[in-house]
Every structure is written in structure tokens, then in C-alpha cells.
Design an enzyme around this catalytic site. Structure first.
Site, PDB file in Angstrom:
ATOM      1  N   THR A  96      52.285 -14.821  78.646  1.00  0.00           N
ATOM      2  CA  THR A  96      51.172 -13.995  78.150  1.00  0.00           C
ATOM      3  C   THR A  96      50.454 -13.338  79.333  1.00  0.00           C
ATOM      4  O   THR A  96      50.078 -12.158  79.268  1.00  0.00           O
ATOM      5  CB  THR A  96      50.166 -14.849  77.339  1.00  0.00           C
ATOM      6  OG1 THR A  96      50.874 -15.743  76.506  1.00  0.00           O
ATOM      7  CG2 THR A  96      49.250 -13.988  76.512  1.00  0.00           C
ATOM      8  N   GLY A 133      45.924 -19.146  80.006  1.00  0.00           N
ATOM      9  CA  GLY A 133      46.941 -19.357  78.982  1.00  0.00           C
ATOM     10  C   GLY A 133      48.313 -19.439  79.626  1.00  0.00           C
ATOM     11  O   GLY A 133      48.441 -19.767  80.810  1.00  0.00           O
ATOM     12  N   CYS A 183      46.812 -28.324  81.941  1.00  0.00           N
ATOM     13  CA  CYS A 183      47.619 -27.534  82.891  1.00  0.00           C
ATOM     14  C   CYS A 183      47.797 -28.279  84.209  1.00  0.00           C
ATOM     15  O   CYS A 183      48.734 -28.010  84.949  1.00  0.00           O
ATOM     16  CB  CYS A 183      46.951 -26.184  83.123  1.00  0.00           C
ATOM     17  SG  CYS A 183      45.236 -26.351  83.635  1.00  0.00           S
ATOM     18  N   GLU A 185      44.752 -17.518  84.891  1.00  0.00           N
ATOM     19  CA  GLU A 185      44.976 -18.954  85.122  1.00  0.00           C
ATOM     20  C   GLU A 185      46.104 -19.359  84.195  1.00  0.00           C
ATOM     21  O   GLU A 185      45.922 -19.412  82.978  1.00  0.00           O
ATOM     22  CB  GLU A 185      43.706 -19.759  84.799  1.00  0.00           C
ATOM     23  CG  GLU A 185      42.501 -19.398  85.635  1.00  0.00           C
ATOM     24  CD  GLU A 185      42.674 -19.716  87.100  1.00  0.00           C
ATOM     25  OE1 GLU A 185      43.514 -20.568  87.446  1.00  0.00           O
ATOM     26  OE2 GLU A 185      41.990 -19.090  87.918  1.00  0.00           O
TER      27      GLU A 185
HETATM   28  P1  NAD Z   1      48.862 -18.564  75.207  1.00  0.00           P
HETATM   29  O1  NAD Z   1      49.182 -17.702  76.371  1.00  0.00           O
HETATM   30  O2  NAD Z   1      49.791 -18.580  74.063  1.00  0.00           O
HETATM   31  O3  NAD Z   1      47.451 -18.157  74.584  1.00  0.00           O
HETATM   32  C1  NAD Z   1      46.260 -18.148  75.346  1.00  0.00           C
HETATM   33  C2  NAD Z   1      45.279 -17.176  74.724  1.00  0.00           C
HETATM   34  O4  NAD Z   1      45.797 -15.856  74.856  1.00  0.00           O
HETATM   35  C3  NAD Z   1      45.048 -17.394  73.229  1.00  0.00           C
HETATM   36  O5  NAD Z   1      43.696 -17.147  72.936  1.00  0.00           O
HETATM   37  C4  NAD Z   1      45.941 -16.337  72.597  1.00  0.00           C
HETATM   38  O6  NAD Z   1      45.535 -15.931  71.327  1.00  0.00           O
HETATM   39  C5  NAD Z   1      45.799 -15.198  73.600  1.00  0.00           C
HETATM   40  N1  NAD Z   1      46.878 -14.220  73.590  1.00  0.00           N
HETATM   41  C6  NAD Z   1      48.147 -14.389  73.158  1.00  0.00           C
HETATM   42  N2  NAD Z   1      48.843 -13.234  73.319  1.00  0.00           N
HETATM   43  C7  NAD Z   1      47.991 -12.337  73.871  1.00  0.00           C
HETATM   44  C8  NAD Z   1      48.122 -10.994  74.293  1.00  0.00           C
HETATM   45  N3  NAD Z   1      49.264 -10.321  74.166  1.00  0.00           N
HETATM   46  N4  NAD Z   1      47.051 -10.388  74.847  1.00  0.00           N
HETATM   47  C9  NAD Z   1      45.889 -11.049  75.014  1.00  0.00           C
HETATM   48  N5  NAD Z   1      45.708 -12.330  74.612  1.00  0.00           N
HETATM   49  C10 NAD Z   1      46.741 -12.970  74.057  1.00  0.00           C
HETATM   50  O7  NAD Z   1      48.620 -20.010  75.798  1.00  0.00           O
HETATM   51  P2  NAD Z   1      48.334 -21.360  74.993  1.00  0.00           P
HETATM   52  O8  NAD Z   1      49.602 -21.817  74.371  1.00  0.00           O
HETATM   53  O9  NAD Z   1      47.114 -21.172  74.152  1.00  0.00           O
HETATM   54  O10 NAD Z   1      47.920 -22.348  76.172  1.00  0.00           O
HETATM   55  C11 NAD Z   1      48.810 -23.142  76.887  1.00  0.00           C
HETATM   56  C12 NAD Z   1      49.080 -22.550  78.245  1.00  0.00           C
HETATM   57  O11 NAD Z   1      47.857 -22.387  78.956  1.00  0.00           O
HETATM   58  C13 NAD Z   1      49.935 -23.446  79.112  1.00  0.00           C
HETATM   59  O12 NAD Z   1      50.899 -22.668  79.765  1.00  0.00           O
HETATM   60  C14 NAD Z   1      48.951 -24.004  80.128  1.00  0.00           C
HETATM   61  O13 NAD Z   1      49.507 -24.387  81.364  1.00  0.00           O
HETATM   62  C15 NAD Z   1      48.021 -22.858  80.291  1.00  0.00           C
HETATM   63  N6  NAD Z   1      46.739 -23.299  80.843  1.00  0.00           N
HETATM   64  C16 NAD Z   1      46.439 -22.967  82.134  1.00  0.00           C
HETATM   65  C17 NAD Z   1      45.256 -23.407  82.699  1.00  0.00           C
HETATM   66  C18 NAD Z   1      44.880 -23.057  84.117  1.00  0.00           C
HETATM   67  O14 NAD Z   1      43.726 -23.231  84.474  1.00  0.00           O
HETATM   68  N7  NAD Z   1      45.794 -22.570  84.929  1.00  0.00           N
HETATM   69  C19 NAD Z   1      44.379 -24.184  81.943  1.00  0.00           C
HETATM   70  C20 NAD Z   1      44.738 -24.511  80.634  1.00  0.00           C
HETATM   71  C21 NAD Z   1      45.919 -24.061  80.080  1.00  0.00           C
END
Ligand code: NAD
Length: 480
Positions: free
Chosen positions: A230, A226, A282, A248
Site C-alpha cells: 500500500t 500500513g 510491526c 511506516e
Molecule cells: P494496509 O496497508 O492494508 O492498510 C493500512 C491503511 O491504509 C488502512 O486504513 C487502509 O484502509 C488504507 N489503505 C488501503 N489501501 C489504500 C490506498 N490505496 N490508498 C490509501 N490508503 C489505503 O495495512 P494493514 O493490513 O491495515 O496493516 C498491517 C501492516 O501495517 C503490516 O504490514 C504492518 O507491518 C504495518 N505496520 C507498520 C507499522 C510501522 O510503524 N512501520 C506499524 C503498524 C503496522
């Protein structure tokens, strides 16, 4: 209206709160299903189920675990069409993309780790003549898997499959923005006859569901994909628990195009690496560094191609781009186009909200943007936008390109376009990124380490890296 349910201990469960929130189809802007507003009570039930299933699941032979994973993979393959349609409705991505990439990859994740379960081995170290050490790699117990919205089923299964293959039981949470295919996976898991409690899926919001999973004392490891903010919160929150964590996170990936590249191939793939999945991967290359000798030609050709990209109804086969995932996300991405203008950038094409005809009239669509004229260290070039917005940055020498590429806080992936083999090796070694592609992009072998450096994360997924993450090594020393 379709109601999504949690999947705990092998059964569908209403959230303890009894309440739900709206799930919106981003291509129409309309609510089309209801998501459980779960909380720590549901997480507690899921952890209890995962804990009690652990002893049985971890005692299965590698072959038995492999057979279950292969069955799940087959069931996903049999339902590619239904899953792909659901993924596109939930996320806004074109159906051809869900059908050709997202769902097939979810099936391969299970197939790949079904093989890994039977092939994984551990080391031994002999102390000549005196003793033998061998390493046991044992499953951890109940683990947490949390995934984002951009590649919903693809990334959800990329975590769950190795966790199960290694003998762990799982409490998983998909993104609340795209929960539908994870819900459909519950039925697939039921049909596979995976023992109850081995995989539990809890739906809901990050702070109310994700955080209790992460912090639960009985969750022995957390695999998270994510945003960087976060990830930082998660790492900070569990620092005193010393549990394993794999993060990640975000990226601001450079795509470095040298004078001596194969121009047409570099251009064709740059269009994909810039805008695939509406730029919401990403690994998308959002900073395009182009050497001065071909800068004008490359820019003109890229802009011409970007202008002609068809943005449209995700269900239509000729839509190359669909909708952005949500109204808020569209707003955020458009705000970066405004920021680029404020920072002195020139928007060469796109960057505007699109109002389509017909059923998608209220959807969250925008035209792909190409921007030039910005300092390489301005906010637009430093922060992750995560949408169909790229910047062009000219450079003169290899050293300049390297310095610009490495100048962000992120370190996920870089692409290099050059016919000079020595330069490719030299730069690949010096680029501070977890993944470097040379004359290609997003060419993936699931055995390779996947992940980023700096603010792009901690640890690696893929192949043995994932199997090692989901096991605890124990050294056994036997004296002769
Ligand atoms: P996000 O961090 O908002 O959410 C990701 C997940 O975490 C969701 O399921 C969300 O509900 C959960 N979450 C949110 N707050 C939390 C907390 N306090 N504790 C535990 N879980 C929590 O990210 P997003 O907007 O869903 O995704 C986009 C991001 O993901 C972008 O920054 C992207 O680059 C990244 N991403 C990274 C990769 C990688 O492999 N490096 C792959 C895909 C996406």
C-alpha cells in the site's frame, strides 16, 4: 446494531452513499456494527472542512493548541475502560493489553504532543557580522493521516496529535477493520470543544477513502502506516504532486541472541517480542537468530514456553493471546505455516487453528508457532507474516548473524541480546534497521526517531521528527 458515522466539520455524518458494510468481532466471528462505505464525496466534504478551519487553528497560540490536546488526552484517560473494551472487541486483542498499552498510549500521544506544541523551536544561523538567518517552521494546511488495524487508536493518535500540535488541520482515516475507537474519539474531540473541522474522521475502505485523501490537491502531506504494498502505491500515486509523505511500513525483524546473553531475560522478552498482540506488531521479532552454543537450550525453552501460552477469549484476564484480527488474516498466517512446511521447515509447536469453547467458538484463534530448519533466505524468512509465527535460525559468528539479519528487504527493527558491550555497539552501527534494541524490546521514548529503512518506509515519526514533518521550513535572511 451500532452504526459508526463519519465526523466532518464537528458533526456526525452519514456517508454520502447511504451504505454501510459489516464490522466483525474477530473473537466470535459475528457482525456487531456497521461501517460507513464512504467515498470521495465524503472525503471532499472533510477536506473542505479542514481547509476552512486551518486559518483559525493555525493562528492559535502554541499554548492554546497544547491545551486542546491535553484536554483530549484527559478525556481518553477518563474513558480508558470503555475504549479498551471496544478496542478488544474490534481487534481481538486481550482486554488487559488494550487497557495497559493501547489506550494509555493513545492518551500519552496527545499529552506528549501537547508538550511538544509549547517546546518546539527552530534554528537560527548567524553569518558573523553580516546577517542572521532564522528558520520559520510553519504548518502545512490540511493533512491526511491513514492508519492500520494492529494498534488502532494508538497509531491513529500517533499521527493526528503531532499534525494538530504543529498547527495543521487533519482528515484522518482509521483502518476499516478496526474503526470503533476512532469513532469514539470523534465524541471525545467534540467534548473537548476542538473547533469544528480541525479534525475530521472519514471511515471506509482504502481505495475509496484512503486514495482520495492521499491524492487530493488540497491535502498537503500524508502520514501513512500500513503494509509495504500500500505504501508503494501511495508513493507512486502522488509522486507528481510533490507533497510530503511519511511511510511506516512492514517489517521482518531479527531478534539476535548471542551465547553470552542473560538467558532468562532474553527468553522472557523473546516470548513477548514473538507473540505479543498475536504477533501483529510491526516491531515483533519474527526471525530468532540464536548462536550455536545455546541454540538447543534456547529452542527447547522457547518451545516449552510457547506451548503453554494461553490463547483464549480476549475478555478473559488469563488469556495471554486473543484472536487474530480477521478471517482473511488468519487464513494468510496459517498459509505461511503450510509454506514453511513446504520449504522444509519443522513446526516445533503450534501453527494450528483453535476452536474454543463457548462464545468464542467461531473466533479466529490460532496456536503460536515456532519453526526451525529453514534456509535464512526462503520465503518464510523473507516475507512479513504478521502473526504468531516465528522461525529459529542458528548462527556461528557475529558476521554470520549480521549477514542473515540484514538479508531481507525490510529494515524496521532489530533486537540484540549480548553482554559484550563492544559487540553491541559494533552491531548496532552495522544493522540496517531504523531501530536497534539492545537487551530489551519495545522500550519506547516518544522523543526518539521512529521508523524503518529499505522497504520498511520513508521518514521518521516521533518527537521533533514528527513536528518537522508536519511543518514547512522557511529560511529568512536579514542583512545587518
Ligand atoms: P494496509 O496497508 O492494508 O492498510 C493500512 C491503511 O491504509 C488502512 O486504513 C487502509 O484502509 C488504507 N489503505 C488501503 N489501501 C489504500 C490506498 N490505496 N490508498 C490509501 N490508503 C489505503 O495495512 P494493514 O493490513 O491495515 O496493516 C498491517 C501492516 O501495517 C503490516 O504490514 C504492518 O507491518 C504495518 N505496520 C507498520 C507499522 C510501522 O510503524 N512501520 C506499524 C503498524 C503496522
Amino acid at each position: 446494531m451500532r452504526k459508526i458515522l463519519n465526523f466532518i466539520g464537528g458533526d456526525y455524518r452519514e456517508p454520502e452513499s447511504g451504505t454501510y458494510f459489516d464490522n466483525v468481532d474477530p473473537s466470535t466471528g459475528e457482525v456487531y456494527s456497521q461501517i460507513p462505505d464512504s467515498d470521495e464525496r465524503d472525503v471532499q466534504k472533510a477536506v473542505t472542512a479542514a481547509k476552512s478551519a486551518f486559518e483559525e487553528w493555525s493562528s492559535y497560540s502554541n499554548q492554546q493548541r497544547s491545551d486542546f490536546l491535553r484536554k483530549i488526552s484527559q478525556l481518553i484517560e477518563e474513558q480508558i475502560e470503555e475504549l479498551a473494551v471496544s478496542e478488544s472487541i474490534d481487534n481481538g486483542k486481550p482486554l488487559w493489553l488494550s487497557r495497559s498499552v493501547d489506550i494509555p498510549r493513545a492518551a500519552s500521544n496527545f499529552r506528549f504532543f501537547a508538550d511538544a506544541a509549547t517546546q518546539f523551536s527552530s534554528e537560527s544561523h548567524e553569518m558573523t557580522g553580516s546577517a542572521i538567518n532564522y528558520t520559520l517552521r510553519q504548518p502545512l494546511g490540511a493533512v491526511g493521516c491513514i492508519s492500520p488495524w494492529n494498534l488502532p487508536l494508538y497509531l491513529f493518535t500517533w499521527k493526528i496529535a503531532p499534525a494538530l500540535a504543529a498547527g495543521n488541520t487533519v482528515v484522518a482515516k482509521p483502518s476499516e477493520i478496526t474503526p470503533m475507537t476512532a469513532y469514539m474519539l470523534s465524541q471525545i474531540v467534540k467534548d473537548s470543544e476542538l473547533p469544528p473541522g480541525v479534525l475530521n474522521i472519514v471511515h471506509g475502505k482504502g481505495p475509496k477513502v484512503g486514495e482520495p485523501i492521499v491524492k487530493h490537491d488540497d491535502i498537503k502531506a500524508v502520514s501513512f502506516t500500513g503494509g509495504t504494498a500500500t505504501g508503494a502505491r501511495i508513493a507512486g500515486g502522488i509522486a507528481s504532486q510533490f507533497k510530503k509523505v511519511s511511510l511506516e511500513l512492514g517489517g521482518k525483524n531479527p531478534n539476535i541472541v548471542f551465547d553470552d546473553c542473560d538467558f532468562n531475560t532474553a527468553l522472557n522478552i523473546t516470548i513477548k517480542s514473538s507473540f505479543a498482540n498475536q504477533g501483529q506488531i510491526c516491531l515483533c521479532g519474527s526471525r530468532i537468530l540464536v548462536q550455536k552454543g545455546i541454540y538447543d537450550d534456547f529452542r527447547d525453552a522457547l518451545v516449552e514456553r510457547a506451548r503453554n501460552i494461553k490463547v483464549g477469549d480476549p475478555m478473559s484476564p488469563d488469556s495471554k493471546l486473543g484472536a487474530l484480527v480477521s478471517k482473511d488474516h488468519l487464513k494468510k498466517v496459517l498459509s505461511y505455516v503450510d509454506l514453511a512446511r513446504e520449504e522444509g521447515g519443522k513446526v516445533l509447536c503450534g501453527g494450528e487453528r483453535l476452536e474454543l469453547e463457548g462464545r468464542c467458538k467461531k473466533g479466529y484463534f490460532m496456536s503460536p508457532a515456532v519453526i526451525e530448519g529453514l534456509d535464512h533466505n526462503c520465503r518464510t524468512n523473507m516475507e512479513e507474516i504478521f502473526g504468531p509465527v516465528v522461525t529459529l535460525i542458528p548462527f556461528e559468528t557475529e558476521e554470520d548473524a549480521l549477514a542473515i539479519a540484514n538479508s531481507t528487504e525490510y529494515g524496521l527493527a532489530a533486537s540484540l541480546w549480548t553482554q559484550n558491550l563492544s559487540r553491541a555497539h559494533r552491531l548496532a552501527a552495522k544493522l540496517d534497521f531504523g531501530i536497534v534494541w539492545v537487551n530489551c524490546w519495545l522500550l519506547r521514548d516518544l522523543r526518539t526517531p521512529f521508523g524503518g529503512s529499505k522497504n520498511s518506509g520513508l521518514g521518521r515519526e516521533g518527537g521533533w521528527e514528527a513536528m518537522r514533518f508536519f511543518t514547512e521550513p522557511k529560511n529568512v535572511c536579514i542583512k545587518y
